[in-house]
Design a protein around this motif. Structure first.
Motif, mmCIF file in Angstrom:
data_model
loop_
_atom_site.group_PDB
_atom_site.id
_atom_site.type_symbol
_atom_site.label_atom_id
_atom_site.label_comp_id
_atom_site.label_asym_id
_atom_site.label_seq_id
_atom_site.Cartn_x
_atom_site.Cartn_y
_atom_site.Cartn_z
ATOM 1 N N THR A 72 0.849 -1.194 0.000
ATOM 2 C CA THR A 72 0.000 0.000 0.000
ATOM 3 C C THR A 72 0.886 1.246 0.000
ATOM 4 O O THR A 72 2.105 1.167 0.145
ATOM 5 N N VAL A 73 0.231 2.400 -0.102
ATOM 6 C CA VAL A 73 0.981 3.657 -0.163
ATOM 7 C C VAL A 73 1.816 3.879 1.102
ATOM 8 O O VAL A 73 2.835 4.573 1.053
ATOM 9 N N GLU A 74 1.417 3.261 2.206
ATOM 10 C CA GLU A 74 2.184 3.446 3.447
ATOM 11 C C GLU A 74 3.598 2.875 3.331
ATOM 12 O O GLU A 74 4.492 3.297 4.058
ATOM 13 N N ALA A 75 3.788 1.883 2.439
ATOM 14 C CA ALA A 75 5.097 1.221 2.342
ATOM 15 C C ALA A 75 5.761 1.376 0.986
ATOM 16 O O ALA A 75 6.906 0.953 0.814
ATOM 17 N N VAL A 76 5.083 1.980 0.033
ATOM 18 C CA VAL A 76 5.655 2.013 -1.317
ATOM 19 C C VAL A 76 6.968 2.816 -1.347
ATOM 20 O O VAL A 76 7.847 2.570 -2.179
ATOM 21 N N GLY A 77 7.131 3.745 -0.415
ATOM 22 C CA GLY A 77 8.347 4.551 -0.373
ATOM 23 C C GLY A 77 9.585 3.777 0.043
ATOM 24 O O GLY A 77 10.710 4.254 -0.122
ATOM 25 N N ALA A 78 9.401 2.571 0.566
ATOM 26 C CA ALA A 78 10.548 1.731 0.940
ATOM 27 C C ALA A 78 11.192 1.121 -0.304
ATOM 28 O O ALA A 78 12.314 0.617 -0.252
ATOM 29 N N ASP A 79 10.467 1.173 -1.395
ATOM 30 C CA ASP A 79 10.951 0.649 -2.671
ATOM 31 C C ASP A 79 11.634 1.790 -3.437
ATOM 32 O O ASP A 79 11.198 2.945 -3.371
ATOM 33 N N LYS A 80 12.718 1.440 -4.153
ATOM 34 C CA LYS A 80 13.492 2.472 -4.859
ATOM 35 C C LYS A 80 12.619 3.271 -5.840
ATOM 36 O O LYS A 80 12.680 4.511 -5.892
ATOM 37 N N VAL A 81 11.806 2.568 -6.596
ATOM 38 C CA VAL A 81 10.955 3.249 -7.585
ATOM 39 C C VAL A 81 9.868 4.065 -6.878
ATOM 40 O O VAL A 81 9.623 5.231 -7.211
ATOM 41 N N GLY A 82 9.253 3.471 -5.882
ATOM 42 C CA GLY A 82 8.221 4.180 -5.127
ATOM 43 C C GLY A 82 8.777 5.426 -4.454
ATOM 44 O O GLY A 82 8.119 6.476 -4.422
ATOM 45 N N HIS A 83 9.986 5.316 -3.947
ATOM 46 C CA HIS A 83 10.624 6.470 -3.304
ATOM 47 C C HIS A 83 10.850 7.593 -4.325
ATOM 48 O O HIS A 83 10.599 8.765 -4.038
ATOM 49 N N ALA A 84 11.339 7.208 -5.503
ATOM 50 C CA ALA A 84 11.581 8.217 -6.553
ATOM 51 C C ALA A 84 10.278 8.889 -6.971
ATOM 52 O O ALA A 84 10.236 10.103 -7.225
ATOM 53 N N VAL A 85 9.212 8.115 -7.048
ATOM 54 C CA VAL A 85 7.908 8.679 -7.418
ATOM 55 C C VAL A 85 7.440 9.669 -6.346
ATOM 56 O O VAL A 85 7.031 10.799 -6.662
ATOM 57 N N GLN A 86 7.541 9.287 -5.096
ATOM 58 C CA GLN A 86 7.087 10.184 -4.024
ATOM 59 C C GLN A 86 7.931 11.463 -3.985
ATOM 60 O O GLN A 86 7.403 12.563 -3.770
ATOM 61 N N ALA A 87 9.239 11.316 -4.221
ATOM 62 C CA ALA A 87 10.117 12.497 -4.225
ATOM 63 C C ALA A 87 9.751 13.428 -5.374
ATOM 64 O O ALA A 87 9.718 14.660 -5.211
ATOM 65 N N ALA A 88 9.463 12.863 -6.535
ATOM 66 C CA ALA A 88 9.066 13.687 -7.686
ATOM 67 C C ALA A 88 7.734 14.376 -7.416
ATOM 68 O O ALA A 88 7.530 15.538 -7.789
ATOM 69 N N TRP A 89 6.825 13.662 -6.763
ATOM 70 C CA TRP A 89 5.515 14.253 -6.422
ATOM 71 C C TRP A 89 5.712 15.480 -5.531
ATOM 72 O O TRP A 89 5.055 16.504 -5.715
ATOM 73 N N GLN A 90 6.624 15.351 -4.585
ATOM 74 C CA GLN A 90 6.884 16.477 -3.674
ATOM 75 C C GLN A 90 7.584 17.610 -4.405
ATOM 76 O O GLN A 90 7.222 18.780 -4.252
ATOM 77 N N LYS A 91 8.589 17.266 -5.205
ATOM 78 C CA LYS A 91 9.365 18.288 -5.907
ATOM 79 C C LYS A 91 8.475 19.127 -6.814
ATOM 80 O O LYS A 91 8.614 20.357 -6.877
ATOM 81 N N LEU A 92 7.567 18.463 -7.521
ATOM 82 C CA LEU A 92 6.714 19.188 -8.464
ATOM 83 C C LEU A 92 5.376 19.616 -7.847
ATOM 84 O O LEU A 92 4.512 20.129 -8.551
ATOM 85 N N ASP A 93 5.239 19.378 -6.551
ATOM 86 C CA ASP A 93 4.044 19.849 -5.839
ATOM 87 C C ASP A 93 2.772 19.386 -6.548
ATOM 88 O O ASP A 93 1.882 20.183 -6.856
ATOM 89 N N VAL A 94 2.701 18.095 -6.817
ATOM 90 C CA VAL A 94 1.605 17.543 -7.615
ATOM 91 C C VAL A 94 0.251 17.660 -6.926
ATOM 92 O O VAL A 94 -0.762 17.965 -7.549
#
Ligand code: FES
Ligand code: FES
Length: 153
Positions: A72-94
């Motif tokens: 789930t979204v609670e753990a996807v950031g532990a994955d390299k790809v999920g982490h990159a996606v979350q970081a991009a979401w924050q960077k671009l203020d999606v």
């Protein structure tokens, strides 16, 4: 008894096997990051990963998830790809209101795991089932390209 593995943690369930996985996630496992939108596989708010594939948990019976790896979204950031996606979401203020965004992030992560450099058309095709009432689609697309760039750097 149904055995579920959610974000690496084991859960047992002896209730109705046809209950939607979404109810188990939110009401039993207390993982409320996954949202209920339509309940009919039409909006994507409830998207989680089942063995890495993006699925709609509102129409997936708990029994269909037995023995599989649920993320789930609670753990996807532990994955390299999920982490990159979350970081991009924050960077671009999606995010605008945010309601659809956990589903968007789960679908975007599943896309980038199978396609490391998606085109606009690939993104539109993969994300077409995730509705955003705030119409953040342009930023979502840009953030997926941003994440793809980060991962290939
Ligand atoms: S709540 Fe599952 S697709 Fe809308
Ligand atoms: S950010 Fe509001 S519904 Fe998508």
């Amino acid at each position: 008894m149904i055995q579920l593995t959610i974000n690496g943690k084991g859960h047992s369930y002896d209730g109705d096997p046809s209950m939607p996985l979404l109810w188990f996630l939110r009401d039993v496992a207390d993982l409320t990051g996954t949202k209920y939108g339509c309940g009919m596989a039409l909006c994507g708010a409830c998207t989680v990963h089942l063995d890495g594939q993006a699925i709609r948990s509102c129409v997936t019976p708990v029994a269909a998830a037995a023995g599989k790896k649920i993320t789930t979204v609670e753990a996807v950031g532990a994955d390299k790809v999920g982490h990159a996606v979350q970081a991009a979401w924050q960077k671009l203020d999606v995010v605008q209101c945010g309601y659809c965004q956990s589903g968007q992030i789960m679908s975007a992560t599943a896309l980038l795991k199978s396609n490391h450099k998606p085109s606009d058309a690939d993104i539109d095709a993969a994300m077409s089932g995730n509705v955003c009432r705030c119409a953040t689609y342009v930023r979502i697309r840009a953030a997926i390209h941003e994440a793809a760039g980060t991962l290939s750097a």
